[in-house]
Design a protein around this motif. Structure first.
Motif, PDB file in Angstrom:
ATOM      1  N   ILE B 231       1.120  -0.869  -0.199  1.00  0.00           N
ATOM      2  CA  ILE B 231      -0.769   0.125   0.354  1.00  0.00           C
ATOM      3  C   ILE B 231       1.063   1.151  -0.363  1.00  0.00           C
ATOM      4  N   ASN B 232       2.006   1.542   1.040  1.00  0.00           N
ATOM      5  CA  ASN B 232       2.628   2.476   0.767  1.00  0.00           C
ATOM      6  C   ASN B 232       3.297   2.391  -0.684  1.00  0.00           C
ATOM      7  N   ALA B 233       4.056   1.359  -1.257  1.00  0.00           N
ATOM      8  CA  ALA B 233       5.005   2.008  -2.936  1.00  0.00           C
ATOM      9  C   ALA B 233       3.443   2.173  -3.601  1.00  0.00           C
ATOM     10  N   LEU B 234       1.885   2.190  -3.419  1.00  0.00           N
ATOM     11  CA  LEU B 234       1.740   2.380  -4.308  1.00  0.00           C
ATOM     12  C   LEU B 234       1.103   3.861  -4.257  1.00  0.00           C
ATOM     13  N   MET B 235       0.855   4.511  -2.770  1.00  0.00           N
ATOM     14  CA  MET B 235       1.134   5.433  -2.448  1.00  0.00           C
ATOM     15  C   MET B 235       1.352   5.987  -3.550  1.00  0.00           C
ATOM     16  N   MET B 236       2.525   6.484  -3.491  1.00  0.00           N
ATOM     17  CA  MET B 236       4.077   6.945  -3.309  1.00  0.00           C
ATOM     18  C   MET B 236       3.773   7.307  -5.251  1.00  0.00           C
ATOM     19  N   THR B 237       3.810   5.645  -5.578  1.00  0.00           N
ATOM     20  CA  THR B 237       3.469   6.048  -7.188  1.00  0.00           C
ATOM     21  C   THR B 237       2.311   6.558  -7.694  1.00  0.00           C
ATOM     22  N   CYS B 238       0.712   6.274  -7.217  1.00  0.00           N
ATOM     23  CA  CYS B 238       0.068   6.339  -7.289  1.00  0.00           C
ATOM     24  C   CYS B 238      -0.611   7.468  -6.410  1.00  0.00           C
ATOM     25  N   GLY B 239      -0.198   7.754  -6.122  1.00  0.00           N
ATOM     26  CA  GLY B 239      -1.166   7.967  -4.440  1.00  0.00           C
ATOM     27  C   GLY B 239      -2.256  10.046  -4.776  1.00  0.00           C
ATOM     28  N   HIS B 240      -1.391  10.913  -5.878  1.00  0.00           N
ATOM     29  CA  HIS B 240      -2.020  11.811  -5.835  1.00  0.00           C
ATOM     30  C   HIS B 240      -2.433  11.508  -7.903  1.00  0.00           C
ATOM     31  N   TYR B 241      -3.330  10.870  -7.921  1.00  0.00           N
ATOM     32  CA  TYR B 241      -3.054  10.675  -9.893  1.00  0.00           C
ATOM     33  C   TYR B 241      -2.447  10.950 -10.279  1.00  0.00           C
ATOM     34  N   ASN B 242      -2.689  11.581 -11.398  1.00  0.00           N
ATOM     35  CA  ASN B 242      -1.664  12.328 -12.384  1.00  0.00           C
ATOM     36  C   ASN B 242      -0.540  12.906 -12.405  1.00  0.00           C
ATOM     37  N   GLY B 243      -0.212  13.668 -10.808  1.00  0.00           N
ATOM     38  CA  GLY B 243       0.502  14.870 -10.184  1.00  0.00           C
ATOM     39  C   GLY B 243       1.693  13.848  -9.300  1.00  0.00           C
ATOM     40  N   SER B 244       0.842  12.533  -9.015  1.00  0.00           N
ATOM     41  CA  SER B 244       2.068  11.442  -7.966  1.00  0.00           C
ATOM     42  C   SER B 244       3.364  11.926  -8.211  1.00  0.00           C
ATOM     43  N   GLY B 245       3.744  11.886  -9.552  1.00  0.00           N
ATOM     44  CA  GLY B 245       5.440  12.075 -10.002  1.00  0.00           C
ATOM     45  C   GLY B 245       5.842  13.899  -8.803  1.00  0.00           C
ATOM     46  N   GLU B 246       5.013  14.289  -9.265  1.00  0.00           N
ATOM     47  CA  GLU B 246       5.071  15.640  -8.665  1.00  0.00           C
ATOM     48  C   GLU B 246       4.836  16.001  -6.597  1.00  0.00           C
ATOM     49  N   PHE B 247       4.239  15.158  -6.130  1.00  0.00           N
ATOM     50  CA  PHE B 247       3.865  14.830  -4.700  1.00  0.00           C
ATOM     51  C   PHE B 247       5.085  13.876  -4.606  1.00  0.00           C
ATOM     52  N   ALA B 248       5.513  13.539  -4.734  1.00  0.00           N
ATOM     53  CA  ALA B 248       7.229  11.950  -4.508  1.00  0.00           C
ATOM     54  C   ALA B 248       8.502  13.507  -5.142  1.00  0.00           C
ATOM     55  N   TYR B 249       8.304  14.214  -5.168  1.00  0.00           N
ATOM     56  CA  TYR B 249       9.469  15.183  -5.976  1.00  0.00           C
ATOM     57  C   TYR B 249       9.450  16.081  -4.885  1.00  0.00           C
ATOM     58  N   ARG B 250       8.199  16.941  -4.609  1.00  0.00           N
ATOM     59  CA  ARG B 250       8.146  17.345  -3.443  1.00  0.00           C
ATOM     60  C   ARG B 250       8.278  17.074  -2.303  1.00  0.00           C
ATOM     61  N   VAL B 251       7.180  16.370  -1.892  1.00  0.00           N
ATOM     62  CA  VAL B 251       7.188  15.634  -0.281  1.00  0.00           C
ATOM     63  C   VAL B 251       8.178  14.410   0.172  1.00  0.00           C
ATOM     64  N   GLY B 252       8.231  13.397  -1.220  1.00  0.00           N
ATOM     65  CA  GLY B 252       9.113  12.279  -0.554  1.00  0.00           C
ATOM     66  C   GLY B 252       8.697  11.602  -0.098  1.00  0.00           C
ATOM     67  N   VAL B 253       7.105  11.650   0.300  1.00  0.00           N
ATOM     68  CA  VAL B 253       6.821   9.542   1.713  1.00  0.00           C
ATOM     69  C   VAL B 253       5.952  10.276   0.746  1.00  0.00           C
ATOM     70  N   PRO B 254       5.129   8.536   1.061  1.00  0.00           N
ATOM     71  CA  PRO B 254       3.705   8.206   0.321  1.00  0.00           C
ATOM     72  C   PRO B 254       2.134   8.322   0.849  1.00  0.00           C
ATOM     73  N   ALA B 255       1.632   9.110   0.366  1.00  0.00           N
ATOM     74  CA  ALA B 255       0.661   9.548   0.546  1.00  0.00           C
ATOM     75  C   ALA B 255      -0.019   9.836  -0.499  1.00  0.00           C
ATOM     76  N   LYS B 256      -1.796   9.484   0.002  1.00  0.00           N
ATOM     77  CA  LYS B 256      -2.642   9.656  -0.667  1.00  0.00           C
ATOM     78  C   LYS B 256      -4.095  10.622  -0.404  1.00  0.00           C
TER      79      LYS B 256
END
Lengths: 316, 316, 316, 316
Positions: B231-256
């Motif tokens: 679940i954490n892995a999926l939150m990292m790569t997919c948790g913010h829809y098509n803005g997930s890459g950006e969220f990983a870049y800016r915040v860097g933690v799994p999130a939904k």
């Protein structure tokens, strides 16, 4: 990671990989790569204390191909900082690694620096104010310092091989140029791109070269810590093309693959790992390289997404 | 994380967010959500030692919407294990969160469980052998145990509001069904889906509910550690829809994120964090919620992709 | 066209079609249609002088399905004129006939009135100010007048069959509605749509019903000549879904197919033609129906794109 | 068409077009074309009796650009017959004329011979067994015979201009090549392509050159009647890129446009028509050229989809 416990684990992984009947498909579109023995396998791990442990063909050179994109991005971020992102996005892709479709849908802005279009734009940015020769020299220099090894070279035959057959990359370069996102002649940029993709390295060298991303490089930080964080984030979400979600799910660490069969994986503060097995899966990532990393990750609990047993308050 | 140092930092973030002129756009397509005050802001952090620290409107309920998808996935993985993945993929998406396009291109297999199509398929899987009422009771029960709080309810008005206006979700459900990837009547599945999305929770409750993903839940592991990792892995790569890459870049933690403006972030072994600000960015993620998490992440070095200064051998 | 010469030609085509080993695939997604005998074949031609010539099962009823879209478009154009086009486009489609993808890419404006999304929007426009019953009565009335035959009815079993299994059409309707391009409840519009698609007609009736588009109807123009021109143009470029280019190339006349295996072809000023063979090609168009029309077109030089030998000045 | 009645009609159209405030946008991506005076307008019609009537700048040369694709297709069909279609499709496109996206989705088979990718593949087929010079000589020779005029030349400056700036076409050529659908070097094929697109012709010449497609050429059929039919069908469904449906709806005759602002329209057995106005619409088709053809078509009832008043039996 306990150094002494690693040896039997790596030996075991190496033996299991040797026995695998399905080894994937060696990339055939670059003629020089097509003749690599699919039985090759190597793995190498660098630890914070400076020690390195390797198994298999870890002293055999292979073409690092797209793994080089990590290093060109590092140099580009160092030179341009956030301005770099005006030309390249930071989102995963859903099409094949050399897709033009996604580039057209995004009007010439590549989805990320690790698909071919994004890496070509990155290389193009490095050519501003420098000749291809100077740029390649800078890349090789960076790589040698990163790996603490001066015996790293570009394989001119591989570079020439791709130059002749890399039609899809030419299509990408011309498309970028038609959108105003390529500053130089396609031949100039692609010539440079093909050459840095043709860097020949051993697994041992590649693992050492990745230490700076784990923050365990003997020379300290080769690039700013903020850029290390950025690159690792992008490796996590975009490092395996349209198979990146799957890799994060199975292995759970930032990593970048190349069609030569190499993968560089980074465990911030803990280790840098290189693995090599030439056969690829349907996304163009090393089939056994991924499996080896998955076993290692599971056995050692390396995934960033894992919880460590016995952390919570109830267990205190 | 030092508990005492967190208080002034959270107060500062809260003050900075209060002063932000651009607060994003409150979701208007669910009428009941459209009337939420965009000035609301809250943040709450749970630590491994069981303590929790909160700022802002952390005791005000909001509609968690898509954040609920994390919990339905947890239940579905618990029930089906790896068999679950025959119906849903594990790759990031490049279209809007309620896109049918991507579902059609993938022949009815949603890209991941966190876009709407994937979450509808997940809910549908929970309905096998259970009525909607029983399924919702199970979800609420799970949520209450996760949050250690029995005062968590579904807001029937929000559920009804979405049921009437959620045309795009009906389109997704019927599309899934046309591909054989929905076992129940669309009305049955969507009715259940709309209700679990309508869970009303406070930021404090949500942060506590997320502890099990960080491995710091007082009851121990609510689900298997392997599923937590997934679940954490999926939150990292997919948790913010098509803005997930950006969220990983800016915040860097799994999130939904959810369109109610909530975000649940997970730091394995270290913390679970909930933030709430109703205004959304263009991807449908909380604008200020993301900014608040970004500041927190930078100040505390929370990004999984960061290196800790002074780790390497050269600095020993 | 010479009436007397047509008979042996049609008999020959009928015999050749009877001998065809590959008859395509009968549509299975509407249960009531799945049990049609694939050996059925019929063809009927109406001429300007009022005579009609038929072969095969020309008096056997079949479900005209999407051929009905020609008639609902005729009624809608009569009612709204050019205002109709604010809701539906006039361009060919490149995806399957029930694609949502193309609708999403066009933000809810169907590419043309002959793909499912466009026809659903057309039906929806007919429901403004009228009940489904009244609308269906109007459609049946129009069809009967067009065919000069009061014995034309809707098959309620086929309508019910599709209502239960037409999930993809429900997805389209809800998608249209989510974009504000459906004014009525999906159930209301789709109920009407499924019913007019379930019109049961014989090949003889269908050929007669199409006369008004050829300008050879005994009652004169049922609709304005300008609308006839519009409909014929759309039948040419969009009448066979994403196989329309191929049909224009092979047959060269405006025509509309239905998944019941019927095709209505129009030769302005010269003839209206109906053909029926239940097996479909990969685009959802009648496989043998198309082949029969191709032979007819080639033998009689019916393609609009043909030149007549001996016209030019050099041959005078 | 009555020759004497045409003169005042054409004069009227010419006057109306001269007064049009919105003249579209002159193509800027080929530098040599960007400096064309947008006030230019010409129209010319050839009739079966050999007479020709023209208005406006009908003796001024312009770059026919993509209109040349009709003629290269004619030559290719003559040489390869149906085998030609193994390399190029026959369906309309939904993306811009120089889209790579559609080519990638179709795995390197262009949708039709009239979008850029399809025309490049066509040119490539002509180069089999011939040098670029010989191929261009053949094209020019064909054009001269078609137009009955030896004073037709390629404008080398336009060809050179496109060669330098046609990055998108290079992307298409390399993409075709990467799919194995380009036999020659991109430079060889594109050099030939750019040159035949750079044919400079007057409206009078172009109308005459199109006579063979209408079957009214003084030398009889330059190509087989079956190929004439094929080309006309493709002009109808694909001649105006992703605006082809609209053109068929408004004008209703086979036609091919070019970014130089020219359009060649064909009325089988009746006329060939050329029109020129440099300003383009959003699809890359001549804005006023289309409007002029629409007025002509409406006034004379030229649309193939029109019915002639008083044909039917009721009116006998």
């Amino acid at each position: 990671m306990n150094f002494d416990a690693l040896r039997p684990l790596l030996d075991d992984i190496c033996a299991r990989m040797a026995a695998m009947p399905d080894r994937g498909t060696v990339a055939s579109y670059i003629p020089e790569l097509a003749c690599i023995d699919p039985a090759r396998f190597a793995m190498s791990i660098c630890l914070p204390d400076g020690r390195q442990i390797s198994v298999g063909d870890a002293k055999v050179e292979f073409s690092i191909q797209s793994v080089s994109k990590v290093f060109t991005l590092a140099i580009a971020l160092g030179r341009y900082g956030d301005r770099f992102w005006s030309r390249v996005g930071r989102e995963p892709s859903t099409h094949v690694f050399n897709s033009v479709q996604e580039l057209e849908a995004r009007e010439g802005i590549p989805p990320n620096p690790f698909v071919n279009s994004g890496a070509i734009a990155t290389t193009d940015s490095l050519l501003v104010g420098a000749t291809p020769k100077e740029t390649l020299a800078e890349i090789v220099r960076f790589m040698r310092q990163a790996a603490s090894d001066d015996a790293i070279f570009i394989d001119p035959q591989v570079a020439a091989s791709e130059k002749e057959t890399g039609d899809r990359n030419w299509a990408l370069a011309y498309f970028l140029r038609s959108c105003g996102n390529l500053r130089h002649d396609c031949a100039l940029t692609l010539g440079t791109y093909f050459h840095h993709c043709a860097l020949a390295m051993t697994c041992e060298q590649l693992a050492r070269a990745g230490r700076f991303l784990a923050g365990i490089h003997p020379d300290g930080n080769l690039i700013a810590p903020g850029h290390i964080r950025s690159i690792n984030a992008l490796m996590m979400t975009c490092g395996h093309y349209n198979g990146s979600g799957e890799f994060a799910y199975r292995v759970g660490v930032p990593a970048k693959s190349g069609v030569g069969g190499g993968i560089l994986a980074v465990l911030p503060n803990r280790a840098s790992i290189a693995v090599w097995s030439p056969g690829l899966d349907r996304y163009g990532n090393s089939l056994l390289g991924t499996q080896a990393l998955e076993i290692l990750s599971q056995d050692l609990g390396l995934s960033m997404f894992s919880i460590t047993p016995g952390i919570g308050p109830s267990r205190i």
